[in-house]
Design an enzyme around this catalytic site. Structure first.
Site, mmCIF file in Angstrom:
data_model
loop_
_atom_site.group_PDB
_atom_site.id
_atom_site.type_symbol
_atom_site.label_atom_id
_atom_site.label_comp_id
_atom_site.label_asym_id
_atom_site.label_seq_id
_atom_site.Cartn_x
_atom_site.Cartn_y
_atom_site.Cartn_z
ATOM 1 N N ASN A 124 0.811 -1.213 0.000
ATOM 2 C CA ASN A 124 0.000 0.000 0.000
ATOM 3 C C ASN A 124 0.848 1.268 0.000
ATOM 4 O O ASN A 124 0.345 2.345 -0.297
ATOM 5 C CB ASN A 124 -0.931 -0.001 1.209
ATOM 6 N N LYS A 172 3.864 -12.003 7.263
ATOM 7 C CA LYS A 172 2.595 -11.348 6.928
ATOM 8 C C LYS A 172 1.963 -12.156 5.807
ATOM 9 O O LYS A 172 2.530 -12.263 4.715
ATOM 10 C CB LYS A 172 2.819 -9.901 6.482
ATOM 11 N N ILE A 188 -1.719 -7.037 10.129
ATOM 12 C CA ILE A 188 -1.035 -5.994 9.346
ATOM 13 C C ILE A 188 -1.898 -5.797 8.114
ATOM 14 O O ILE A 188 -1.819 -6.575 7.161
ATOM 15 C CB ILE A 188 0.391 -6.408 8.936
#
Length: 311
Positions: free
Chosen positions: A51, A174, A217
């Site tokens: 992102n 993650k 996350i």
């Protein structure tokens, strides 16, 4: 390496970056965003996750934004909020350099994508060697970033990640594959004090906690950090029914955000509702026009933002 420990459990956010009309870094908006996230109760901020448009940045820009996040947190009384840096490169050599740069700029951990330009050649043996070589060289602990969408479909299974978790300087993962079964296998195999397993989506935040995750996350805390901190609080206090209700809202809002295009959608939502930033992205991405999307596209996001502002 002897002191390598995972990031503490909690809510982490892969923060978006803001750019001006020339696609240069909008430093004041980036600082405003980091500060709002910290004030919202996040445990840490991931700089240059997907992102954060990591692949769109130069090495100097990466260092600048890591340092800016760390300095902004320190200057505003948030020294305990971690900065994790995305350090995935397309070669082992570059990835090692990015890990070193991240440490110099103030990051405590590095989140490492698997290279995927030559995806057909990335056998399990090569994947294991890449992550181990990077971890051997990294001055900060590394984490495995599994995100098939941005790695040409490469999807590391629990056996591969579990094997990497035996390395003394690899301390977590993650899982943006949002595979709760994989998460549960890892969390029940690798000790939490050595290895932190995080889902990469708010859509499975509570499901991950039930399965032993270290938190989340995810992209959605860019919009609503307080709501995520609230769900984590409810979970820790054993208020499962309340947590389930909030999880339902997070799941619907996360889906709307995905349909808006995630990065561009986050910037459009944040700039509209929180009075900083803008909708600029770096090409080939394009900005998102919320008016063109129509009010029905953000029904649950609007509900979540109303909750966020009430907390």
């Amino acid at each position: 390496m002897a002191n390598s420990t995972p990031p503490p459990p909690g809510v982490y956010v892969p923060a978006v970056l803001f750019f001006d009309e020339n696609e240069d870094l909008d430093l004041s908006s980036i600082k405003a965003h980091v500060l709002r996230l910290a004030q919202g109760g996040v445990t840490g901020i991931l700089v240059q996750g997907s992102n954060g448009e990591a692949q769109h940045l130069s090495h100097e820009e990466r260092k600048t934004t890591i340092r800016l996040a760390r300095d902004t947190l320190n200057e505003n009384g948030f020294k305990d909020v971690l900065v994790i840096a995305g350090t995935g490169g397309q070669s082992t050599r570059e990835t090692k350099k990015l890990c070193s740069d991240a440490q110099e700029a103030g990051a405590t951990h590095a989140l490492v994508l698997t290279p995927a330009v030559w995806a057909p050649q990335m056998t399990v043996d090569k994947i294991l060697k890449f992550h181990r070589d990077v971890a051997d060289a990294s001055p900060i602990p590394t984490m495995i970033y599994n995100f098939p969408t941005v790695t040409a479909g490469l999807n590391l299974d629990s056996d591969t990640i579990g094997a990497l978790g035996q390395h003394p300087n690899i301390v977590g993962t993650k899982l943006s594959c949002a595979d709760v079964g994989k998460l549960h296998r890892l969390a029940s195999t690798l000790p939490a004090e050595k290895f932190a397993t995080f889902p990469g989506s708010s859509a499975v935040f509570l499901q991950g906690l039930i399965s032993g995750s270290a938190g989340v996350i995810g992209a959605l805390p860019n919009v609503a950090p307080k709501a995520h901190a609230e769900l984590y609080r409810l979970w820790k206090e054993g208020k499962l029914a309340e947590a389930q209700k909030l999880q339902a809202l997070l799941g619907h809002a996360d889906w709307e955000l995905q349909k808006l295009g995630s990065i561009a959608g986050i910037k459009a939502i944040v700039s509209k509702h929180f009075r900083y930033g803008n909708t600029n992205v770096r090409g080939p991405l394009t900005p998102r026009d919320l008016e063109a999307a129509g009010p029905s596209a953000t029904t649950k996001l609007e509900e979540l933002i109303a909750l966020e502002k009430s907390l």
